[in-house]
Design an enzyme around this catalytic site. Structure first.
Site, PDB file in Angstrom:
ATOM      1  N   GLU A 228      50.017 -15.959  44.231  1.00 37.40           N
ATOM      2  CA  GLU A 228      50.464 -14.764  44.941  1.00 37.40           C
ATOM      3  C   GLU A 228      51.146 -15.065  46.279  1.00 37.40           C
ATOM      4  OE1 GLU A 228      50.654 -11.672  44.293  1.00 37.40           O
ATOM      5  OE2 GLU A 228      49.437 -11.333  42.513  1.00 37.40           O
TER       6      GLU A 228
ATOM      7  N   SER B 110      -9.510  11.576  46.225  1.00 39.77           N
ATOM      8  CA  SER B 110     -10.565  10.751  46.821  1.00 39.77           C
ATOM      9  C   SER B 110     -10.064   9.427  47.394  1.00 39.77           C
ATOM     10  CB  SER B 110     -11.639  10.450  45.768  1.00 39.77           C
ATOM     11  OG  SER B 110     -12.253  11.636  45.311  1.00 39.77           O
TER      12      SER B 110
END
Length: 735
Positions: free
Chosen positions: A87, A346
């Site tokens: 590129e 509990s």
């Protein structure tokens, strides 16, 4: 001429400085007028990953584009080399544009009347990605200006990194990392040469070169890149010939979403992050998710489940499953039940007992009164609506008895309990602390419970959980929920509770665990802690509708132990502090035998104490007994019931206390078949006293001692519970 040269030498630096100042001012003005746009104009596309980089969930940006931001060091070096060669081989030398390429592209356009080659550098491509423009001369000039701005503000490596994360790769995928995982199910750091070559060319025309749609075109373009690399000397003849013969092979991932609710929460907390790395262990998270897939089949309609797994040493969350199935909307899958505030049942009891030990109110074997008692306008009841009379603190906790707990809580006071919680960093949700808080009359969530129970294996130290790897809050030594002594005592007591009847665990480990069932059978909890791990489980309906007949011990506890089976072996131990002393104490007075007269020492027990402190026995309403005598209310109740001598026996004075055997169903075997033509009823028997056992048939309470089989067909689940301990059998009835 000789006169001119000295003048030129004298004026040239001044002129050059002037031109430099003019250029600098011009750039500053242009940057003000046309500032560089945001690099991510549609916001970040967030990826939530495990601690080892596995994608848990991906969120697109405002345009629905998905990307996974990486740095240069995260990407395979061959890909970078191939990209620059194909590129923009002059990338590290040009000022943002390549003058030769720009002139060539302009000449081709003028000669042919259309664009032949763009002449764009990687910097110019980044400029177009962050600020798209029309394919015109004005658009190209705009692109050149943006490229110059990028070069002005950023280094070459930063610009190259922008390209790696912004380049389009087809569909709604941007960035090389997202593309690598999308097409090849691997990270960009582990690409093959063929995969790298294809990803180099794909951004040129992502719609036309997509390998999943146009494999032949993709292969041809990949080979073009390979040939270019060969011509540049980056690939040899043999390697090029071999690579170009390979077909394009895609390896799609299964796209399984892991920890979706945690990912959603973290994205809301960190909206500007591209990548959120969690503390989750990908393997453990997958195991928990698969386990809940099986659990889902056993749950009633509209029910869900949640699991949280914590590393005790670091407080890092290893697994986070907020609902039983994120895809099942009938089970309110979008509701995160780890964060949902519910009644804890509990589950707060161990911390009330622990704080009472720290305050010198009780020791582990203190005599408590499980008798009908009213505390002002509050009259608690045990789950089975029965009473045991005299009971030790450790047995009351193991059996999860309510009345002895409230007796201790009343002596401790809810205000002190809430104060200690807040100092540690725990905030329960209620209007005003009162005695009902001890039995679940408050609000909290699964995460908070996991944080609290982790302290039992951490010398009582409390810490918020970590869910993001780079956000590790410093431990605060002042945040202690319990002392090292009482936290060990609670761990030791809870680890003596027998596990539910189940397959032999894969890994044997010591687990201290507690269950809870909220009022109205709406929430079922089980939280367990080993030396290295904390596992917290919630089961119920997110809309708070009841599931009558369920219990935390029968529903949440088996899941919790199954999760423990998915975890590695523990490497640490929860060591007994040297300040925990084992003392021989006397009932009814509760004090050490050494300070109790022989005539007043009716029963002897070995108790764990903090620094040898043995507080006297509590009266039902909180005062200590004046002399070594029975609490008055307990004495009267036991005389009335005739239990003063029947149910209290002197324990052995041996230093080795034998663990109490867990409850077992004795009358039927698991998987046993019954035929109504031969038998129509079976007895319900266990190894415990009938008066202490609570029976359930198909998770519904059953009060008889004989089960009529004619009312059932197929699988029938029988459960016997004594306190928090339960045993379960499944039989099959045939007509």
């Amino acid at each position: 001429m000789k006169r001119l040269l000295p003048n030129l030498r004298a004026t040239l630096p001044v002129k050059m400085a002037g031109w430099f100042v003019f250029f600098w001012l011009t750039v500053c003005v242009l940057n003000k007028v046309w500032p560089l746009p945001p690099l991510y104009p549609d916001g970040p596309a967030t990826v939530v990953v495990s601690r080892d980089g596995e994608i848990l969930r991906s969120f697109g940006d405002r345009q629905g584009v998905h990307r996974y931001n990486v740095t240069l060091t995260d990407v395979d070096p061959f890909y970078i080399q191939a990209l620059l060669n194909y590129e923009d081989r002059w990338f590290y030398w040009h000022p943002g544009f390549n003058p030769v390429s720009v002139v060539r592209a302009a000449w081709q356009w003028a000669s042919n009347g259309y664009v032949v080659s763009g002449g764009s550098t990687l910097t110019m491509q980044v400029a177009r990605l962050i600020d798209p423009h029309a394919r015109s001369i004005a658009g190209k000039l705009k692109q050149l200006w943006r490229a110059l701005q990028l070069e002005w503000y950023y280094s070459k490596d930063e610009i190259l990194t922008f390209y790696l994360n912004l380049a389009p790769f087809g569909g709604n995928i941007a960035g090389v990392e997202a593309a690598s995982r999308r097409y090849f199910n691997t990270s960009a750091g582990h690409l093959t040469k063929n995969e790298a070559a294809l990803l180099v060319v794909l951004p040129q025309k992502p719609s036309l070169y997509r390998p999943d749609r146009y494999p032949d075109t993709a292969r041809a373009m990949r080979n073009k890149v390979l040939d270019r690399l060969h011509d540049s000397g980056l690939l040899g003849d043999q390697a090029t010939a071999y690579l170009t013969q390979e077909a394009v092979e895609l390896k799609r991932s299964d796209n399984t979403t892991l920890a979706p609710l945690l990912s959603r929460m973290l994205r809301a907390q960190y909206p500007d992050r591209h990548v959120i790395q969690t503390t989750l262990d990908g393997v453990i998270q997958q195991r928990v998710a698969r386990l809940l897939e099986k659990v889902k089949r056993q749950l009633p309609a509209h029910s869900s489940a949640a699991v949280l797994v914590v590393d005790n040493q670091t407080a890092n969350v290893l697994a986070y499953q907020g609902s039983v199935d994120f895809q099942d909307n009938s089970r309110f899958a979008h509701v995160d039940m780890i964060q949902a505030v519910r009644s804890p049942g509990s589950t707060l009891k161990p911390f009330i007992y622990g704080m009472a030990i720290d305050r010198g109110i009780i020791h582990t074997e203190s005599l408590l009164s499980d008798i009908p008692t009213r505390f002002s306008d509050y009259k608690p009841q045990n789950l089975n609506e029965r009473f045991q009379g005299a009971v030790s603190a450790s047995d009351a906790l193991k059996q999860s008895l309510n009345i002895p707990l409230i007796q201790v809580f009343h002596a401790l006071t809810p205000a002190v309990f809430e104060q200690d919680l807040r100092q540690a960093g725990v905030q329960l949700q209620h209007q005003q602390a009162n005695l009902t808080v001890g039995l679940g009359g408050t609000g909290t969530n699964l995460q908070t419970l996991a944080e609290m129970y982790r302290s039992l294996a951490s010398e009582g130290k409390y810490s918020a959980l970590n869910m993001v790897s780079d956000h590790q809050p410093a431990a605060d030594p002042d945040k202690t929920l319990l002392s090292a002594e009482s936290s060990w005592m609670m761990f030791h007591t809870l680890s003596a509770i027998s596990a539910p009847d189940r397959v032999v665990p894969r890994v044997r480990r010591e687990v201290a665990w507690k269950t809870g069932t909220s009022y109205g059978y709406r929430d079922f909890w089980s939280v367990g802690v080993s030396a290295d791990y904390t596992v917290a489980v919630w089961v119920g309906r997110p809309d708070s509708s009841p599931v009558v007949g369920y219990l935390g011990a029968t529903q949440a506890a088996p899941i919790m132990f199954d999760v423990f089976d998915q975890l590695p072996e523990d490497n640490r131990r929860v060591n007994q502090p040297v300040t925990v002393k084992r003392q021989l104490i006397c009932w009814p007075g509760g004090r050490a035998k050494a300070v109790t007269e022989a005539a007043s020492c009716a029963y002897q027990k070995y108790a764990y104490t903090r620094n040898g402190l043995t507080p006297p026995t509590l009266e039902s309403h909180g005062d200590f007994v004046v002399t070594d005598s029975w609490p008055e209310a307990l004495r009267v109740w036991q005389q009335h019931k005739g239990r003063m001598s029947q149910e209290l026996s002197e324990p052995s004075s041996s230093d080795q206390k034998q663990p109490e055997a867990g409850i077992r169903i004795m009358s039927v075997n698991h998987g046993q078949h019954y035929y109504l033509s031969q038998i129509d009823a079976i007895p319900l028997k266990s190894n415990k006293k009938p008066s202490e056992v609570f029976w359930y048939v198909n998770h519904q309470p059953f009060s008889g001692s004989l089960l009529n089989l004619t009312h059932y067909q197929g699988e029938v689940t029988l459960t016997a519970c004594q306190g928090a301990q339960c045993d379960k059998r499944v039989i099959l009835v045939h007509r």
